[in-house]
Scaffold this motif. Sequence first.
Motif, PDB file in Angstrom:
ATOM      1  N   GLN A 130       0.858  -1.178   0.000  1.00 15.51           N
ATOM      2  CA  GLN A 130       0.000   0.000   0.000  1.00 15.51           C
ATOM      3  C   GLN A 130       0.901   1.238   0.000  1.00 15.51           C
ATOM      4  O   GLN A 130       1.599   1.501   0.973  1.00 15.51           O
ATOM      5  N   LEU A 164       0.219   4.499   0.010  1.00 13.13           N
ATOM      6  CA  LEU A 164      -0.129   5.605   0.896  1.00 13.13           C
ATOM      7  C   LEU A 164       0.473   5.421   2.283  1.00 13.13           C
ATOM      8  O   LEU A 164       1.200   6.280   2.779  1.00 13.13           O
ATOM      9  N   ASN A 218       3.850   7.605   3.026  1.00 12.87           N
ATOM     10  CA  ASN A 218       3.407   8.823   3.693  1.00 12.87           C
ATOM     11  C   ASN A 218       3.316   8.646   5.209  1.00 12.87           C
ATOM     12  O   ASN A 218       2.642   9.402   5.886  1.00 12.87           O
ATOM     13  N   HIS A 227       2.984  13.178  -3.419  1.00 13.22           N
ATOM     14  CA  HIS A 227       1.822  12.458  -3.927  1.00 13.22           C
ATOM     15  C   HIS A 227       0.928  13.401  -4.726  1.00 13.22           C
ATOM     16  O   HIS A 227       0.510  14.436  -4.216  1.00 13.22           O
ATOM     17  N   GLN A 245      -2.541  13.632  -5.910  1.00 11.57           N
ATOM     18  CA  GLN A 245      -3.808  12.962  -5.650  1.00 11.57           C
ATOM     19  C   GLN A 245      -4.702  12.903  -6.883  1.00 11.57           C
ATOM     20  O   GLN A 245      -5.577  12.032  -6.971  1.00 11.57           O
ATOM     21  N   ASN A 290      -3.056   9.963  -8.599  1.00 14.95           N
ATOM     22  CA  ASN A 290      -2.588   8.951  -7.639  1.00 14.95           C
ATOM     23  C   ASN A 290      -1.182   8.447  -7.959  1.00 14.95           C
ATOM     24  O   ASN A 290      -0.875   7.260  -7.784  1.00 14.95           O
ATOM     25  N   TRP A 341       3.060   8.889  -7.385  1.00 15.06           N
ATOM     26  CA  TRP A 341       4.061   9.308  -6.411  1.00 15.06           C
ATOM     27  C   TRP A 341       5.371   9.594  -7.135  1.00 15.06           C
ATOM     28  O   TRP A 341       5.779   8.835  -8.019  1.00 15.06           O
ATOM     29  N   LYS A 360       3.050   4.261  -9.462  1.00 20.65           N
ATOM     30  CA  LYS A 360       1.624   4.175  -9.158  1.00 20.65           C
ATOM     31  C   LYS A 360       1.246   2.701  -9.091  1.00 20.65           C
ATOM     32  O   LYS A 360       2.000   1.826  -9.522  1.00 20.65           O
ATOM     33  N   PHE A 387      -4.183   9.290   8.304  1.00 19.86           N
ATOM     34  CA  PHE A 387      -4.517   8.126   7.494  1.00 19.86           C
ATOM     35  C   PHE A 387      -5.994   7.778   7.630  1.00 19.86           C
ATOM     36  O   PHE A 387      -6.645   7.357   6.692  1.00 19.86           O
ATOM     37  N   ASN A 422      -7.667  10.079   5.296  1.00 24.28           N
ATOM     38  CA  ASN A 422      -7.393   9.847   3.878  1.00 24.28           C
ATOM     39  C   ASN A 422      -7.736   8.451   3.406  1.00 24.28           C
ATOM     40  O   ASN A 422      -7.662   8.157   2.222  1.00 24.28           O
ATOM     41  N   GLU A 423      -8.097   7.578   4.344  1.00 21.58           N
ATOM     42  CA  GLU A 423      -8.292   6.180   3.973  1.00 21.58           C
ATOM     43  C   GLU A 423      -9.401   6.033   2.943  1.00 21.58           C
ATOM     44  O   GLU A 423     -10.385   6.752   2.940  1.00 21.58           O
ATOM     45  N   LYS A 424      -9.244   5.074   2.071  1.00 17.88           N
ATOM     46  CA  LYS A 424     -10.224   4.802   1.036  1.00 17.88           C
ATOM     47  C   LYS A 424     -11.122   3.660   1.490  1.00 17.88           C
ATOM     48  O   LYS A 424     -10.797   2.915   2.399  1.00 17.88           O
TER      49      LYS A 424
END
Length: 335
Positions: free
Chosen positions: A14, A16, A20, A29, A31, A34, A36, A48, A314, A317-319
């Motif tokens: 992962q 992120l 980060n 990053h 966004q 997506n 880096w 990515k 986090f 920002n979590e998905k």
Amino acid sequence: MTWNKLFCNSCELQLLGTLNGGQSFRWTHNQDNNEWTGVFSKTVWKIKQSDNFLQYQVLGSLYKDISENNSNKSHKFSDEQNFEFLLKKYFRLDHDLGKYYKKWSEKDKLFQEACKQFYGIRMLAQEPVENLFSFICSQNNHISRISSMVEKLCMFYGEEICNHNGVKYFTFPEVEKLSDPQVESKLRELGFGYRAKFIQKSAAQIVEWGGEKWFNSLQEMKYKDARQELMKLCGIGPKVADCICLMSLNHLEALPVDTHVYQIAAQNYLPHLRGKKNVTDKMYAEIGDHFRNLYGDMAGWAHTVLFCADLKKFQQNEKSDSVENCKQRKKRKNK
């Protein structure tokens, strides 16, 4: 520029949480797409993720062919093999993270819950010089300012790698460059404060003790011996020494304890430590030993997952993703 592909399921890495989470300070990053962008191994990368691949572009590199350091001198590696080797090493992709997550989850219910969202958190294998001086910059500091200081070190004492879209990228400086007595005054001008002295003095000590050979000797030592050696450097205390042991010397049982880690430990594992104003040396050792007894010889890596899970940024920002989503993707892939 085309994207190269390296097989790596997103459940196993992962980006992120890994890039980060306060391990390295040279990644940015975007966004919107997506992607880096970052620097390691004297190379500028853009990376990515897709479900089953880590995609990457090399924007510029001063890295020498790994075959120069290979015992089989007759074998010449292609550029793609070189860069895949560097990525695999940096993200420690030789470690089966799913296996470790399962093992840690069986030992700890809190980890079992945390890893549902924070799957694929990798411990980066960083270069010791960059890691050490970056964490000297981290003392009593926040991430955006640490990143700014690290970039200043690179800009003034590193070597330019490339210019991409108007942005110049530099290598992290060699320790010899930072050992020059004039470095301290220059860094004070640049806003490093008391850290300027720590950087120059530590660099001079490392050069005196053998530079790269000294770092290599630390990797071969037992963890606690390597930690003691690092604490002989100017400005290196227990926490920074543990960061270096964990992140660049392959001592994965090292566990840096700051106030945040103390709070995790006191709230969930060691209730008798609650309400303390400061983390004493005795408490520091007790917290580290507790997690080493719980997780084993990769305790520092395991605890990094808890650390990421507990950080508000986090959580914000979590998905809407999880280990279950990963399992579904693996099933689709295997059909």
